[in-house]
Design an enzyme around this catalytic site. Sequence first.
Site, short mmCIF file in Angstrom:
data_model
loop_
_atom_site.label_atom_id
_atom_site.label_comp_id
_atom_site.label_asym_id
_atom_site.label_seq_id
_atom_site.Cartn_x
_atom_site.Cartn_y
_atom_site.Cartn_z
N THR A 62 0.83 -1.30 0.13
CA THR A 62 0.01 -0.06 -0.02
C THR A 62 0.85 1.39 0.13
OG1 THR A 62 -0.12 -0.15 2.42
CG2 THR A 62 -1.96 -1.20 1.31
N LEU A 71 7.04 -0.11 1.57
CA LEU A 71 7.43 0.47 2.94
C LEU A 71 6.19 0.12 3.71
CD1 LEU A 71 8.34 2.63 4.95
CD2 LEU A 71 6.97 4.32 3.66
N SER A 72 5.17 -0.26 3.23
CA SER A 72 4.10 -0.63 4.12
C SER A 72 3.11 -1.74 3.32
CB SER A 72 3.09 0.35 4.77
OG SER A 72 2.25 0.07 5.52
N CYS A 73 2.43 -2.54 3.92
CA CYS A 73 1.76 -3.19 3.30
C CYS A 73 0.62 -4.12 4.30
CB CYS A 73 2.32 -4.55 2.56
SG CYS A 73 3.16 -5.64 3.53
#
Length: 408
Positions: A62, A71-73
Amino acid sequence: MDADTTTLSPETLRAEMVATVRKAGYARRSEVERVLLDTPRHEFVPDADLAVAYDPWQAVITHRFEDGRSLSCASAPWLVAAMLDQLDVQPGDRILEVGAGTGYNACLLAQLTGRADLVTTIDIDPDVTAKAKRALTATGYGDVHVITSDGALGYPDHAPYDRMIVTVSPWHIPAQWWKQLAPGGRLVAPLRWRGQGRSVAFTYTEGRLVSDSLHLCGFVYLVGDGEGELSGAITADELVTLHWDRDQPVDPEALRGVLDQPRVTAWSGTTIGRNESHDGLWLRLTVTDPRVCRIKVHADVPPEVCDPVRGWWRMALVDGDTLVYLTARRLESSDEVHWELGAIGHGPSADELTAYLCEAIRSWAPERKQHTPSLTVYPADTPDSELAGPAIDKTHSRFVLTYGDSTE
C-alpha cells in the site's frame, strides 16, 4: 479460491479466505477465526481488487519508498492468522502494535481484546498512520490509538502492555520493548538472524523472553534498523550478493570473483517432496554453525554461474574465501517428483565445506518435522555463564537457540 471471484460478494470471498487459511493450519483459535470472518479486509485496502484483498496467500503493498521498495503493506491473511494465533490475545489485554500498516491488524486486535481503546498502533510514516486512522474510523474502530512515531521506541504512555505484536521486521529487540512489556506478557515479532526470518512468539518471564513457536516469514524491515544485517556483492555485475549479521566475520572482498573458481558439487541422498519445506535445515544450522548466512541471486544470473535452491531465502555458508550454498536437483519416478538436496561450493575449502553441508542435510533429514528449537532472548549484559548455550549477539540482547536439553 477457484470460483469466478468477479461475481462473488466480499462476504463470500472472506468466508472462502478463512476456510483456506484454516485448512492450511492457521486461525486455529476460534477467536481468530471469528474476527477474520467479521472484518471487511477490503475496506482497509480500497485500491485492491476484491480477489486480491481476499487472497489468503498474498500481501497487498500500500505504500512504497521512492526507489520502489515496499514501505507498508497488508500482510497475507495466512500470516496475519498465524501471528494472532501466536499472540493469544485475551479479553481486556492492553496491546501495542509496532507497524500500523493499513489498520487491518489493529482492527482485529481491538475485537480480540474487546475494547478499541486498549490497542495502540504506531508507525514512523505519517501517511501510513493517516490512512490507518481513516480506515479504522470508517469501520467503527476509531478509538484505537494511532501514533506517528519511531516504533523502536514503543509507546510508554500506555505501557505496560500485556501483548506486543510487531508487523515490521527488526534485526534486534529494542530495549524499550523490554521495558514496556508486562511480566508474563507475550511478544510476537518477525525477527532475523543468520539471514533468515521467523515470526517468534515469546513469553516475558524472569527477565528473559522465552519462545514457544516459530513461523518462517518475511516482512518489511523496521525503518532505521538496517545496521544489524550487512550485505555485499561478490560478482562484478553485483547480481549476486551475500547478507550476514554484524557479528559474523564475513569479508565480501575476499569472496569477490569466488564464483569464477571451479565449482564443486556434492549430493546428500536426501530428498524432499514437491511441496515439502527444507527451511528447518537452515534453522537447525543457525543453532550449531556461526558461518550460516544468506545468498541473494538476481533472476538474470544463469544457473551455470550460480544455482541455489529455489525460493526467496537461500542458505549459504562462508568460511574465509570459500562459499558453499544449498542446491537441489529434480528427480522423477513413475508417479511422483522429488528434489534431492545438495551443496555447491567455490573456493579453496569447497570440497570440505560441501561434504560438511551434505552431512548436515543427512543429519537433519530423519527428524525434519519433529523438532523446532526454542529461542531464548537475554539482556545484552548477561554473562556467558548464565546462558543456556552459544549466543548470537544483538544490539540490545543475546539470542540463544536450543533443542531440548542441548544445543545439538
